[in-house]
Every structure is written in C-alpha cells, then in structure tokens.
Design a protein around this motif. Structure first.
Motif, PDB file in Angstrom:
ATOM      1  N   LYS A 192      43.967  33.072  50.012  1.00  0.00           N
ATOM      2  CA  LYS A 192      43.534  33.209  48.615  1.00  0.00           C
ATOM      3  C   LYS A 192      44.566  33.934  47.755  1.00  0.00           C
ATOM      4  O   LYS A 192      44.237  34.823  46.968  1.00  0.00           O
ATOM      5  N   ASN A 193      45.832  33.528  47.904  1.00  0.00           N
ATOM      6  CA  ASN A 193      46.917  34.103  47.102  1.00  0.00           C
ATOM      7  C   ASN A 193      47.434  33.019  46.151  1.00  0.00           C
ATOM      8  O   ASN A 193      48.360  32.273  46.466  1.00  0.00           O
ATOM      9  N   GLU A 194      46.812  32.931  44.978  1.00  0.00           N
ATOM     10  CA  GLU A 194      47.117  31.858  44.030  1.00  0.00           C
ATOM     11  C   GLU A 194      48.549  31.928  43.525  1.00  0.00           C
ATOM     12  O   GLU A 194      49.218  30.898  43.370  1.00  0.00           O
ATOM     13  N   ARG A 210      46.249  26.682  57.991  1.00  0.00           N
ATOM     14  CA  ARG A 210      45.119  27.270  57.274  1.00  0.00           C
ATOM     15  C   ARG A 210      44.300  28.157  58.227  1.00  0.00           C
ATOM     16  O   ARG A 210      43.842  29.242  57.855  1.00  0.00           O
ATOM     17  N   GLY A 241      36.097  32.778  45.622  1.00  0.00           N
ATOM     18  CA  GLY A 241      36.151  33.570  46.846  1.00  0.00           C
ATOM     19  C   GLY A 241      36.217  35.058  46.560  1.00  0.00           C
ATOM     20  O   GLY A 241      35.601  35.876  47.250  1.00  0.00           O
ATOM     21  N   GLU A 242      36.966  35.437  45.519  1.00  0.00           N
ATOM     22  CA  GLU A 242      37.069  36.847  45.153  1.00  0.00           C
ATOM     23  C   GLU A 242      35.721  37.391  44.685  1.00  0.00           C
ATOM     24  O   GLU A 242      35.336  38.510  45.002  1.00  0.00           O
ATOM     25  N   THR A 300      42.606  27.380  41.599  1.00  0.00           N
ATOM     26  CA  THR A 300      42.174  28.538  40.813  1.00  0.00           C
ATOM     27  C   THR A 300      40.677  28.794  40.960  1.00  0.00           C
ATOM     28  O   THR A 300      40.248  29.927  41.169  1.00  0.00           O
ATOM     29  N   TYR A 354      46.850  29.542  50.516  1.00  0.00           N
ATOM     30  CA  TYR A 354      45.580  29.077  49.976  1.00  0.00           C
ATOM     31  C   TYR A 354      44.432  29.629  50.824  1.00  0.00           C
ATOM     32  O   TYR A 354      43.408  30.083  50.298  1.00  0.00           O
ATOM     33  N   ASN A 368      38.584  27.907  43.397  1.00  0.00           N
ATOM     34  CA  ASN A 368      38.187  28.340  44.740  1.00  0.00           C
ATOM     35  C   ASN A 368      38.594  29.773  45.025  1.00  0.00           C
ATOM     36  O   ASN A 368      37.861  30.533  45.657  1.00  0.00           O
ATOM     37  N   ILE A 369      39.798  30.140  44.571  1.00  0.00           N
ATOM     38  CA  ILE A 369      40.271  31.501  44.824  1.00  0.00           C
ATOM     39  C   ILE A 369      39.461  32.505  44.020  1.00  0.00           C
ATOM     40  O   ILE A 369      39.054  33.556  44.523  1.00  0.00           O
ATOM     41  N   GLU A 416      43.565  32.166  57.917  1.00  0.00           N
ATOM     42  CA  GLU A 416      42.211  32.736  57.963  1.00  0.00           C
ATOM     43  C   GLU A 416      41.985  33.578  59.210  1.00  0.00           C
ATOM     44  O   GLU A 416      40.880  34.090  59.425  1.00  0.00           O
TER      45      GLU A 416
END
Length: 469
Positions: free
Chosen positions: A318-320, A81, A460-461, A454, A315, A456-457, A85
């Motif tokens: 942020k690529n669901e 992770r 974040g967007e 879903t 994750y 969290n992503i 990041e």
C-alpha cells in the motif's frame, strides 16, 4: 523474508531499485535478441528457403513463448504480492504450482509438434512463390518439430528464472539467460555447418542448438533457485499436488497475457498469408523484421520484468507513491529505447537487411517496409508499459482488450484492405494505424487502473485506522 529484502523492495530509492531489477533483465533480453538475429543470419546462409521456413515457423515458436511468459506474469505478480503482504505460505504454493503448470504446457506443445507441424506449414499460402515450396515445407516441419518436442527446457527456463526475479535476484536470472543464449550462439555454426567430427546438420542443427541452450539455462536456473532462493521453498510434493485455487489465480492474471501474445501468433500467421498472396519475398522480409525488432522490444520486456514485482510488492504494501514513481520512470525509459530503435530502422534499413544475405529484391521491398513499420515504435513503448501495469495491479483484461483490438480488430483488417490495392508497400501502414488505436485505449485503461490503485490504498488505510481505533 529478510529485513534486507524488505528494505530493498519497499525503501530503496525507486530509480536505483528499478535499475537494479530491470537492467540485468534488459541485458539478458538483449542477448536473447542477439541470439535470435544470429540464428537467422546463419540459417540465411543455407538459402532463402531455409530463412523463409524459420520465418514461417515464428507463430508456433511465439505461441510457446506466449504460454511460458504469460504464465510467468501470473506467477511473478502473485508471488511478489504475497511477499509484499508477508504471506510466505502463498508464495511457496505459487512457486510449486507454477512449476506444475509449465510441465503440463510442455506436454501440450510436444503433442502439437508431433501431430500438427506439417499441417501448420501446409496451410500457408504459397500461390505467389518463386521459391522451392517443398524445401520450405520440409525445412519448416523439421525445425518446428524439434523445437516443440524438446520444449521442456524453455518452459522450465521461464519458470525458474521468474522465481529468481520475483524475489529480486535479477542478476542470477540474467546469468541463466546469458549462459543459455551464449551456448546457443556458439553451437549454431558448429551444428548447422559442421566442425571436425561433427557433420553438417543444416536447419536441424539450428533447432538442436536452440533446445540445448534452453535446457542448459533451465538446469542452471533450477540449481540457483535451490541454492540461493531462500525466500521460496520448492518441493516435489508441492509440484505433483498443485493448489488449484492458486492455479486459477495464476491464470486469472497470466491468461490474458497468454492470449495477448498468442494473438500475436495469429496475427503473424494471418499477415503472412496476406503478404504471401502478393509475394513470398514479403513474408521473408516480415520474418527478418521480427528478428531485428526483437533487439528493440526485448529490452522493454526486460524492463517490464523488473518493473512488475516492484509495482506488485508496493501495491501489496500500500505504497502509492512508489507505485506511481516506478510507472513514470518505466514509461520514460521505454519510450527512450523505442526512439533509438526508430532512428536505426529509419536510417540504416539496407544495412540491417544485408546481415541476412538479402538479395536486390529483398532490399528493394524491405527498406521501405522497415521505415514504415518502425513508425509505430514511439507509441509502442508506452503501450507495453501501460499493459504490464494493468496486469501487475490486477486488471489483466484491460491489456487483453487492447491487444485484441490492436492486432485482430485493426491491424489485420487494415492490412487486408490495403493488400487489395496490389501494392505490398501499403500493407505495412497497418502497423502505425493499429498502434495509434492501441495508444488511445492504453491511455484510457492506465488512467482507470491508477484510480483503482488510489482507491484501494486509501480504503486500506481507512480500514487500518478503524481497526486501531
């Protein structure tokens, strides 16, 4: 981290990426499983007491694996992770702190090996045994003491292999496991039965072969990390001065995994006592089953090892879509492997048992046992993947709840109640009963975890849009 590495984890087609990450680990896990089987096959030639001793020592060995693998889950998830990041300082701190944890864990198990091995075997229920109990206990104490007191190899092997795997170098991680397992397989007959100037060591030889293989694998893993793993910087200063915030974060994710696998040790110990109250042959059969089922389950754990860093990385990035596709492909693969295992256990149980020098009594009791226990395989594949997804995303408590309920709340009480009939064959039905319960909980928790992904992503967007506005 290099652009090539970033593209691999974040852009490469998920199917190819998962295969590239998981297949090497699955192969190495298969070799590990093969070693476990071959090891017991050789030990069975020493007599049923030796085979029983090794079977009864499984909970303590599994406890070591629980601590090593569970800690590795935490290290793997946080490190991957952090790389996703682009937080390289955190990645380095995680790696060095993870090494410190594994050294401390070795010290703990060495103490257990010296002071508590005999107590562990004397607690077993031998009331219904036709075996030579003194031989079983002495053989078990000898084997366990050696494995625990020289366990530095296995903990360093776990740690440094996972560092390689966390940065996508699964082929190198596979290489270390393969070499260690092959050395183990070669040394087993030499040290157990003797060869040339080497005198027969019996069950001590089996234990010594095990720890030598682990040390060799650990040394190779350390060298490969120093020479090839440029994404991570390992330093003596970082190891002897660990970051306790990172240590807590590792255990936040890894501790539930440790507990889950440790619960497996408790389950095995208690089930051995339940089976032993009916017939000691059943405990031997159960030990043989565990060796053989590892040939089915270990590839799933290898698949997990490849899956977790992909999910954790994407994750963090942020690529669901890639997270969900990885999970889907992993579930399909795991269930397919389990169905193959189910077919083998249902169709050729006598052949599987015959590898372990099984007599008529073992064959008569073991064949129906294998067929009944294997019924839970088709559910187990999904449950294992679901639990690992929860851990990778940061919901390790979900996996812990499932494991506790399956093994302690359902399996052991069911086995005990069924044992009251006096019919040992009925006890095996506790496994499919418990797995159905596990399937229900795993489905619920996986659904909740995916909703978290879903949320969290998307959150974040929205934050990123707000910052650029």
């Amino acid at each position: 981290m290099s652009a090539i590495k970033e593209n691999k984890m974040g852009v490469m087609p998920v199917g190819r990426l998962l295969a590239g990450m998981a297949v090497p680990m699955m192969i190495s896990m298969l070799v590990q499983a093969l070693y476990n089987i071959v090891d017991s096959i050789y030990v069975s030639r020493l007599g049923v007491e030796a085979l029983t001793a090794v079977s009864l020592s499984f909970p303590l060995q599994n406890l070591m694996i629980a601590f090593g693998a569970g800690t590795a889950v935490g290290i793997n998830a946080i490190l991957s992770r952090s790389l996703g990041e682009k937080n390289y300082k955190s990645a380095n701190t995680t790696a060095n702190t993870g090494i410190f944890i594994n050294i401390c864990t070795f010290v703990l198990f060495a103490v257990i090996g010296v002071f508590f091995s005999r107590t562990f075997f004397e607690l077993q229920d031998f009331s219904s045994s036709d075996y030579d109990i003194a031989v079983v206990i002495e053989s078990g104490v000898t084997y366990t003491t050696i494995c625990l007191c020289a366990s530095l190899g296995i903990f360093m092997q776990f740690c440094f292999e996972r560092l390689l795997q966390s940065t996508g170098k699964t082929t190198l991680a596979m290489l270390t496991q393969l070499i260690g397992a092959i050395i183990n397989i070669i040394l087993d007959p030499v040290l157990i039965f003797g060869l040339g100037p080497i005198k027969p060591m019996g069950i001590s030889g089996a234990a010594i072969a095990t720890v030598i293989g682990q040390f060799v694998a650990a040394i190779i893993a350390i060298v490969l990390n120093i020479t090839n793993n440029k994404e991570i910087k390992i330093s003596i200063k970082g190891i002897i001065r660990p970051d306790f915030k990172t240590l807590a974060a590792i255990y936040k994710i890894g501790f539930p995994s440790i507990v889950m696998q440790s619960i497996g040790s408790v389950m095995t110990f208690l089930l051995n006592m339940i089976l032993g109250s009916l017939t000691m042959v059943a405990t031997t059969v159960f030990g043989v089953y565990f060796k053989l089922q590892s040939f089915v389950f270990m590839p799933i754990f290898g698949l997990n090892n490849g899956m977790v860093p992909i999910i954790a990385y994407n994750y963090g990035a942020k690529n669901e879509q890639r997270v969900k596709k990885t999970i889907k492909l992993s579930i399909i693969s795991a269930v397919s492997i389990m169905l193959i295992g189910l077919t083998l256990f249902e169709t050729i149980p006598h052949l599987l048992l015959s590898f372990f020098n099984a007599d008529a009594q073992m064959l008569n009791l073991g064949a129906p046992a294998f067929r009944i226990i294997a019924l839970h395989f088709s559910f187990a594949g999904f449950c294992i993947i679901a639990g690992s997804v929860c851990q990778a995303i940061g919901n390790p408590v979900h996996s812990l709840i499932v494991s506790v309920c399956r093994q302690l709340v359902v399996l052991i009480p069911s086995a005990w109640l069924l044992s009251l009939t006096g019919n040992v064959t009925l006890v095996w039905f506790a496994f499919p009963i418990a797995e159905i319960f596990s399937l229900t909980l795993s489905s619920i928790f996986l659904s909740k975890t995916m909703k978290k992904v879903t949320a969290n992503i998307i959150g974040g967007e929205k934050d990123n849009i707000a910052k650029t506005s």
